[in-house]
Design a protein around this motif. Structure first.
Motif, PDB file in Angstrom:
ATOM      1  N   MET A   1     -11.193   2.581  -2.158  1.00  0.00           N
ATOM      2  CA  MET A   1     -10.277   1.992  -3.133  1.00  0.00           C
ATOM      3  C   MET A   1      -9.237   3.011  -3.579  1.00  0.00           C
ATOM      4  O   MET A   1      -8.044   2.691  -3.696  1.00  0.00           O
ATOM      5  N   LEU A   2      -9.687   4.236  -3.807  1.00  0.00           N
ATOM      6  CA  LEU A   2      -8.749   5.287  -4.204  1.00  0.00           C
ATOM      7  C   LEU A   2      -7.723   5.564  -3.113  1.00  0.00           C
ATOM      8  O   LEU A   2      -6.532   5.737  -3.386  1.00  0.00           O
ATOM      9  N   GLU A   3      -8.192   5.611  -1.873  1.00  0.00           N
ATOM     10  CA  GLU A   3      -7.276   5.875  -0.760  1.00  0.00           C
ATOM     11  C   GLU A   3      -6.248   4.756  -0.620  1.00  0.00           C
ATOM     12  O   GLU A   3      -5.065   5.022  -0.343  1.00  0.00           O
ATOM     13  N   GLU A   4      -6.698   3.505  -0.814  1.00  0.00           N
ATOM     14  CA  GLU A   4      -5.766   2.385  -0.738  1.00  0.00           C
ATOM     15  C   GLU A   4      -4.733   2.457  -1.856  1.00  0.00           C
ATOM     16  O   GLU A   4      -3.541   2.210  -1.635  1.00  0.00           O
ATOM     17  N   ILE A   5      -5.185   2.784  -3.052  1.00  0.00           N
ATOM     18  CA  ILE A   5      -4.254   2.912  -4.183  1.00  0.00           C
ATOM     19  C   ILE A   5      -3.270   4.055  -3.938  1.00  0.00           C
ATOM     20  O   ILE A   5      -2.062   3.917  -4.180  1.00  0.00           O
ATOM     21  N   ASP A   6      -3.776   5.197  -3.453  1.00  0.00           N
ATOM     22  CA  ASP A   6      -2.893   6.328  -3.161  1.00  0.00           C
ATOM     23  C   ASP A   6      -1.858   5.952  -2.105  1.00  0.00           C
ATOM     24  O   ASP A   6      -0.700   6.372  -2.182  1.00  0.00           O
ATOM     25  N   SER A   7      -2.303   5.162  -1.131  1.00  0.00           N
ATOM     26  CA  SER A   7      -1.368   4.715  -0.096  1.00  0.00           C
ATOM     27  C   SER A   7      -0.290   3.814  -0.695  1.00  0.00           C
ATOM     28  O   SER A   7       0.900   3.945  -0.382  1.00  0.00           O
TER      29      SER A   7
ATOM     30  N   CYS B   1       5.276   2.961  -2.993  1.00  0.00           N
ATOM     31  CA  CYS B   1       6.121   2.770  -4.171  1.00  0.00           C
ATOM     32  C   CYS B   1       7.082   3.933  -4.370  1.00  0.00           C
ATOM     33  O   CYS B   1       8.259   3.738  -4.704  1.00  0.00           O
ATOM     34  N   GLU B   2       6.587   5.145  -4.187  1.00  0.00           N
ATOM     35  CA  GLU B   2       7.443   6.323  -4.364  1.00  0.00           C
ATOM     36  C   GLU B   2       8.552   6.353  -3.323  1.00  0.00           C
ATOM     37  O   GLU B   2       9.692   6.733  -3.620  1.00  0.00           O
ATOM     38  N   SER B   3       8.198   5.945  -2.088  1.00  0.00           N
ATOM     39  CA  SER B   3       9.225   5.902  -1.036  1.00  0.00           C
ATOM     40  C   SER B   3      10.287   4.858  -1.368  1.00  0.00           C
ATOM     41  O   SER B   3      11.496   5.111  -1.224  1.00  0.00           O
ATOM     42  N   GLU B   4       9.839   3.680  -1.832  1.00  0.00           N
ATOM     43  CA  GLU B   4      10.793   2.635  -2.207  1.00  0.00           C
ATOM     44  C   GLU B   4      11.621   3.064  -3.406  1.00  0.00           C
ATOM     45  O   GLU B   4      12.840   2.820  -3.464  1.00  0.00           O
ATOM     46  N   ALA B   5      10.964   3.721  -4.378  1.00  0.00           N
ATOM     47  CA  ALA B   5      11.683   4.170  -5.571  1.00  0.00           C
ATOM     48  C   ALA B   5      12.776   5.172  -5.207  1.00  0.00           C
ATOM     49  O   ALA B   5      13.864   5.161  -5.802  1.00  0.00           O
ATOM     50  N   ASN B   6      12.494   6.046  -4.240  1.00  0.00           N
ATOM     51  CA  ASN B   6      13.519   7.003  -3.807  1.00  0.00           C
ATOM     52  C   ASN B   6      14.737   6.274  -3.242  1.00  0.00           C
ATOM     53  O   ASN B   6      15.884   6.666  -3.489  1.00  0.00           O
ATOM     54  N   PHE B   7      14.465   5.203  -2.496  1.00  0.00           N
ATOM     55  CA  PHE B   7      15.572   4.431  -1.925  1.00  0.00           C
ATOM     56  C   PHE B   7      16.367   3.726  -3.031  1.00  0.00           C
ATOM     57  O   PHE B   7      17.595   3.791  -3.084  1.00  0.00           O
ATOM     58  N   TYR B   8      15.632   3.049  -3.923  1.00  0.00           N
ATOM     59  CA  TYR B   8      16.312   2.321  -4.993  1.00  0.00           C
ATOM     60  C   TYR B   8      17.091   3.268  -5.909  1.00  0.00           C
ATOM     61  O   TYR B   8      18.152   2.914  -6.420  1.00  0.00           O
ATOM     62  N   HIS B   9      16.520   4.460  -6.114  1.00  0.00           N
ATOM     63  CA  HIS B   9      17.169   5.422  -7.014  1.00  0.00           C
ATOM     64  C   HIS B   9      18.535   5.839  -6.466  1.00  0.00           C
ATOM     65  O   HIS B   9      19.496   6.027  -7.224  1.00  0.00           O
TER      66      HIS B   9
ATOM     67  N   GLU C   1       5.139  -0.732 -11.275  1.00  0.00           N
ATOM     68  CA  GLU C   1       4.030  -0.956 -10.345  1.00  0.00           C
ATOM     69  C   GLU C   1       3.295   0.355 -10.041  1.00  0.00           C
ATOM     70  O   GLU C   1       2.057   0.400 -10.007  1.00  0.00           O
ATOM     71  N   ALA C   2       4.068   1.426  -9.807  1.00  0.00           N
ATOM     72  CA  ALA C   2       3.461   2.739  -9.522  1.00  0.00           C
ATOM     73  C   ALA C   2       2.637   3.225 -10.698  1.00  0.00           C
ATOM     74  O   ALA C   2       1.548   3.795 -10.528  1.00  0.00           O
ATOM     75  N   GLU C   3       3.143   2.999 -11.928  1.00  0.00           N
ATOM     76  CA  GLU C   3       2.412   3.428 -13.114  1.00  0.00           C
ATOM     77  C   GLU C   3       1.095   2.666 -13.237  1.00  0.00           C
ATOM     78  O   GLU C   3       0.054   3.243 -13.575  1.00  0.00           O
ATOM     79  N   ASN C   4       1.134   1.369 -12.960  1.00  0.00           N
ATOM     80  CA  ASN C   4      -0.101   0.566 -12.997  1.00  0.00           C
ATOM     81  C   ASN C   4      -1.109   1.068 -11.959  1.00  0.00           C
ATOM     82  O   ASN C   4      -2.316   1.134 -12.226  1.00  0.00           O
ATOM     83  N   LEU C   5      -0.608   1.406 -10.771  1.00  0.00           N
ATOM     84  CA  LEU C   5      -1.497   1.922  -9.724  1.00  0.00           C
ATOM     85  C   LEU C   5      -2.102   3.259 -10.130  1.00  0.00           C
ATOM     86  O   LEU C   5      -3.282   3.520  -9.886  1.00  0.00           O
TER      87      LEU C   5
END
Length: 641
Positions: free
Chosen positions: A116-122, A127-135, A234-238
């Protein structure tokens, strides 16, 4: 002081009692199982190691889960880790607790949380990759709709490379057919929104391609700024979910303790199964051989008979000459000498019919170690650092033996600290020798210790070889003893006794020993000329003896070095202003002295061993034995009753 005499055990039971026999052997913890001689029984096909594989897999699974939990659990308190005694249980009690099922439930639970942790980290990484794009595109004010066929204009999003002269950006700005808006800039690229008349689409697209414009296929229905906020949320919730999972794993202390017991169980089963597979099967019988100390054999085997209610054939015999090389080695020494077996083991254990050098090396290693540190303050630190854990801490047998080793050495450091009159580098009011003022005397003492040790090694060489090769003992041992004493008389006689004739006498003695080496070499060789050459080559070895003696000067050198560094640290702190000296200076001097203490301990440990291994063992000792390794329990987390 000797190598323990071993006996070979033979056990035969009915197959249905095989497991009881192995448990009884393991309970004794003093029997090393060996491969049974196939001549005793016609061997059936070897038992499949399916069980062993299963136990090893379970052991690895438990250890992996335990190690994984360690990174999330809070560290054990000092009291729990070192002062609380280990729980006591019998292996029967442990194995009756259905640990197999418990361990599986716990490990499955741990791996589920890990997954579960690995899935959340993934998901967080996505999310971080998408956030970099949106930013990057957050300043975009309008959305392109590539699927819609606009009537008059067309809007494109894309990037051009960032260059030093901005050639692509300048070219696009100067083009009259397009309307350009910069969205972002980075070191690598510039993000642009480009609008143009639909009628000019073909020419504009060609122009954009020429200027390396890469179209961005933006398929989202909302602006990047809106999506960026949603992605952050979403990233914060994860992250909060991951935090809760890690907190939950950190509460698995009871599960962790259960895994430690499970490790004991599966280790015991795996070791037992390994030993079982060394036995032989014939019909309804199972046979096994092993090694045991001869003194313990009768009592231990009687215990095994009781455990199996007499339904076992047991016998032990002295190993034959053909079996000598495979007999395992168990050293047996006085409690004051036993800790120094670690030095012998580092070099290599002796053969079964060989010579245990531990009692011979002990006084030299003890003296050399103390002389290389030779500071009363450091001796007190070493004494306290070993006495307190030995007295009050809960530590395993291996660590306890090492601590006893250094505890004994601390007395040598204390003694030489008093002799040199040194206390953390400062001079005491009393001393017998000063390594800085009495350099010649200390050097002579160092060389003297070396001379004694070399002579001792040669005496052992002579004694050990006297029965098997008397001429070899004379050539390689006795003659060198006489020669070295001859040189000693020649050098010290005129110097100490002021008798010049002793020099000539000593040279005559050394010459006689040299002739003896030549003659014996010639007698031992079938080819007399070759024997003469061998004798000359042996005589050339006098240079190595001189080198060996010079090596002992390190006893003086390291003693001076450690004390000088400690004194230098004291002087350094003494130069600080009074306010700094009694504040930061206190912490500084403690840190510096502890650093020098560790350095001198390491140097003394290594160089004392080097003098033993090269200058002493090289004269007489041959290793080659295998350590006695009985079938036993792990005993790391539980005291097995």
């Amino acid at each position: 002081m000797a190598i323990a005499k071993m006996a070979k055990v033979l056990a035969i039971v009915e197959k249905e009692n095989r497991e009881d026999l192995m448990q009884a052997f393991q309970k004794m913890q003093n029997i090393q199982v060996k491969t049974l001689d196939s001549e005793l029984l016609d061997q059936e096909p070897k038992m499949e190691s399916k069980k062993l594989t299963e136990y090893l897999d379970q052991l690895e699974n438990v250890r992996s889960a335990k190690n994984y939990l360690e990174s999330y659990l809070t560290a054990e308190s000092f009291k729990d880790k070192y002062l609380t005694p280990l729980p006591e249980m019998t292996m029967a009690e442990i194995e009756k607790s259905q640990m197999d099922e418990k361990a599986k439930k716990i490990t499955d639970k741990v791996w589920e949380k890990k997954k579960m942790l690995e899935e959340i980290d993934s998901q967080i990484q996505i999310c971080e990759s998408e956030a970099n794009f949106y930013h990057k595109w957050r300043n975009l004010k309008a959305l392109p709709d590539y699927a819609k066929d606009y009537r008059y204009t067309r809007l494109l999003l894309g990037t051009i490379p960032q260059t030093a002269d901005n050639e692509y950006y300048t070219a696009l700005k100067d083009e009259e057919r397009i309307s350009l808006e910069e969205v972002y800039q980075s070191k690598e690229e510039i993000g642009l929104a480009v609008a143009f008349d639909k009628d000019d689409a073909f020419e504009v697209n060609q122009f954009l391609n020429q200027n390396r414009f890469q179209i961005l296929d933006y398929r989202f229905k909302e602006l990047p700024a809106t999506l960026l906020e949603e992605t952050y949320l979403e990233a914060e919730n994860l992250r909060n979910k991951a935090k809760e999972l890690r907190k939950e794993l950190g509460s698995f202390r009871e599960e962790y303790n259960q895994l430690k017991i499970a490790e004991e169980v599966f280790y015991a089963k795996a070791e037992r199964q390994k030993a079982t597979e060394l036995g032989l099967n014939k019909g309804e019988l199972f046979a096994l051989e092993g090694w045991i100390e001869e003194k313990q054999a009768q009592a231990s085997l009687e215990e095994v008979r009781k455990a199996l209610n007499g339904e076992v054939y047991l016998d032990f015999v002295t190993p034959t000459e053909e079996e000598i090389e495979e007999v395992p080695i168990q050293l047996k020494n006085h409690p004051l000498i036993e800790p120094f077996e670690t030095v012998t083991s580092m070099y290599g254990l002796p053969g079964y019919k060989g010579f245990d050098p531990t009692s011979s090396l002990m006084p030299y290693y003890w003296t050399f170690f103390g002389m290389m540190i030779a500071d009363l303050g450091y001796g007190i630190l070493l004494w306290l650092g070993t006495f307190v854990p030995l007295k009050f801490f809960n530590i395993d047998k291996g660590m306890k033996k090492n601590l006893r080793f250094f505890h004994l050495l601390s007395y040598a450091v204390l003694l030489w600290g008093l002799i040199y009159g040194s206390f953390f580098g400062e001079s005491l009011p009393f001393k017998l020798l000063s390594p800085t003022e009495d350099v010649i005397q200390v050097l002579a003492l160092s060389i003297g210790f070396g001379f004694i040790q070399i002579i001792h090694g040669l005496i052992l060489n002579t004694r050990l070889n006297w029965e098997s090769d008397r001429l070899g003992a004379i050539k390689d041992g006795l003659s060198w003893i006489i020669m070295l004493f001859g040189f000693l008389i020649a050098v010290l006689g005129p110097m100490l006794l002021n008798i010049e004739s002793l020099q000539q006498l000593g040279l005559y003695v050394a010459g006689f020993a040299a002739i003896t080496i030549l003659v014996v070499a010639i007698i031992k060789s079938k080819n007399k000329f070759a024997g003469f050459g061998v004798g000359l080559y042996d005589l050339y070895g006098i240079s190595s003896y001189l080198g060996d003696l010079v090596s002992y000067s390190r006893l003086m050198a390291l003693g001076i070095a450690g004390g000088s560094i400690a004194l230098a640290f004291n002087i350094l702190v003494a130069y600080l202003p009074p306010a700094a000296r009694f504040s930061v200076g206190i912490l500084l001097i403690i840190a510096l002295q502890l650093f020098n203490f560790g350095l001198t301990i390491l140097s003394a440990y290594v160089h004392s061993a080097r003098l033993i291994f090269v200058e002493f063992f090289g004269k007489f000792y041959e290793a080659g034995g295998q350590a006695f390794s009985p079938l036993k329990y792990l005993g790391k987390y539980i005291n097995i009753k």
